[in-house]
Design a protein around this motif. Structure first.
Motif, PDB file in Angstrom:
ATOM      1  N   VAL A   1      34.384  23.247  63.578  1.00 25.02           N
ATOM      2  CA  VAL A   1      35.612  22.783  62.918  1.00 25.02           C
ATOM      3  C   VAL A   1      36.362  21.818  63.835  1.00 25.02           C
ATOM      4  O   VAL A   1      36.876  20.794  63.388  1.00 25.02           O
ATOM      5  CB  VAL A   1      36.497  23.977  62.501  1.00 25.02           C
ATOM      6  CG1 VAL A   1      37.887  23.526  62.090  1.00 25.02           C
ATOM      7  CG2 VAL A   1      35.848  24.745  61.365  1.00 25.02           C
TER       8      VAL A   1
ATOM      9  N   THR B   1      34.953  18.330  63.770  1.00 24.26           N
ATOM     10  CA  THR B   1      35.151  17.495  62.580  1.00 24.26           C
ATOM     11  C   THR B   1      36.146  16.372  62.844  1.00 24.26           C
ATOM     12  O   THR B   1      36.193  15.412  62.086  1.00 24.26           O
ATOM     13  CB  THR B   1      35.625  18.318  61.363  1.00 24.26           C
ATOM     14  OG1 THR B   1      36.862  18.961  61.675  1.00 24.26           O
ATOM     15  CG2 THR B   1      34.587  19.341  60.957  1.00 24.26           C
TER      16      THR B   1
ATOM     17  N   SER C   1      30.239  30.687  57.184  1.00 25.38           N
ATOM     18  CA  SER C   1      31.253  29.715  57.614  1.00 25.38           C
ATOM     19  C   SER C   1      30.616  28.609  58.438  1.00 25.38           C
ATOM     20  O   SER C   1      30.913  27.427  58.239  1.00 25.38           O
ATOM     21  CB  SER C   1      32.329  30.411  58.446  1.00 25.38           C
ATOM     22  OG  SER C   1      32.947  31.418  57.710  1.00 25.38           O
TER      23      SER C   1
ATOM     24  N   VAL D   1      30.411  24.459  57.529  1.00 25.84           N
ATOM     25  CA  VAL D   1      30.906  23.402  58.409  1.00 25.84           C
ATOM     26  C   VAL D   1      29.754  22.511  58.883  1.00 25.84           C
ATOM     27  O   VAL D   1      29.898  21.286  58.947  1.00 25.84           O
ATOM     28  CB  VAL D   1      31.667  23.995  59.607  1.00 25.84           C
ATOM     29  CG1 VAL D   1      32.143  22.906  60.539  1.00 25.84           C
ATOM     30  CG2 VAL D   1      32.845  24.817  59.135  1.00 25.84           C
TER      31      VAL D   1
ATOM     32  N   GLN E   1      29.265  18.502  58.472  1.00 26.85           N
ATOM     33  CA  GLN E   1      28.972  17.613  59.597  1.00 26.85           C
ATOM     34  C   GLN E   1      27.703  16.785  59.333  1.00 26.85           C
ATOM     35  O   GLN E   1      27.640  15.610  59.660  1.00 26.85           O
ATOM     36  CB  GLN E   1      28.810  18.411  60.891  1.00 26.85           C
ATOM     37  CG  GLN E   1      30.095  19.011  61.416  1.00 26.85           C
ATOM     38  CD  GLN E   1      31.005  17.966  61.992  1.00 26.85           C
ATOM     39  OE1 GLN E   1      31.627  17.197  61.262  1.00 26.85           O
ATOM     40  NE2 GLN E   1      31.093  17.936  63.303  1.00 26.85           N
TER      41      GLN E   1
END
Length: 108
Positions: A33, A36, A78, A82, A86
């Protein structure tokens, strides 16, 4: 106190790897995260692809072991989410998704 005692002594409580494995594993989705915010040119397509496969395999593993480890499942779900995001950023930055759109437009 009874609730805490039951949790402490449960097969998925803090005295087991079923608790500490996922707790430590949360570092991967948290790091993803944070990543990002970085430029998509800095993303490694190979590593991101490997992380997608890894998380998908361990999501299945978390559901197959006894007792089921839903904490581990949610952690890897999770991370999978993510990492796929990406991977899409990487693909857009390298023109993979744009070429597909151009080919679709040319065939119409």
């Amino acid at each position: 106190m009874e609730i805490l005692r039951n949790f402490w002594n449960s097969p998925i409580g803090p005295k087991t790897a079923h608790f500490w494995g996922p707790a430590v594993n949360w570092g991967m989705p948290i790091a993803a995260v944070v990543d990002t915010r970085k430029a998509p040119e800095q993303i490694s397509g190979n590593m991101t692809g490997v992380m997608c496969v890894y998380s998908a395999l361990f999501m299945r593993f978390a559901l197959m072991i006894q007792p089921r480890n839903l904490h581990l499942f949610v952690c890897h779900a999770s991370n999978e989410t993510v990492q796929l995001y990406q991977l899409s950023r990487w693909a857009k930055a390298h023109g993979f998704l744009q070429e597909q759109k151009k080919e679709e437009a040319e065939t119409k």
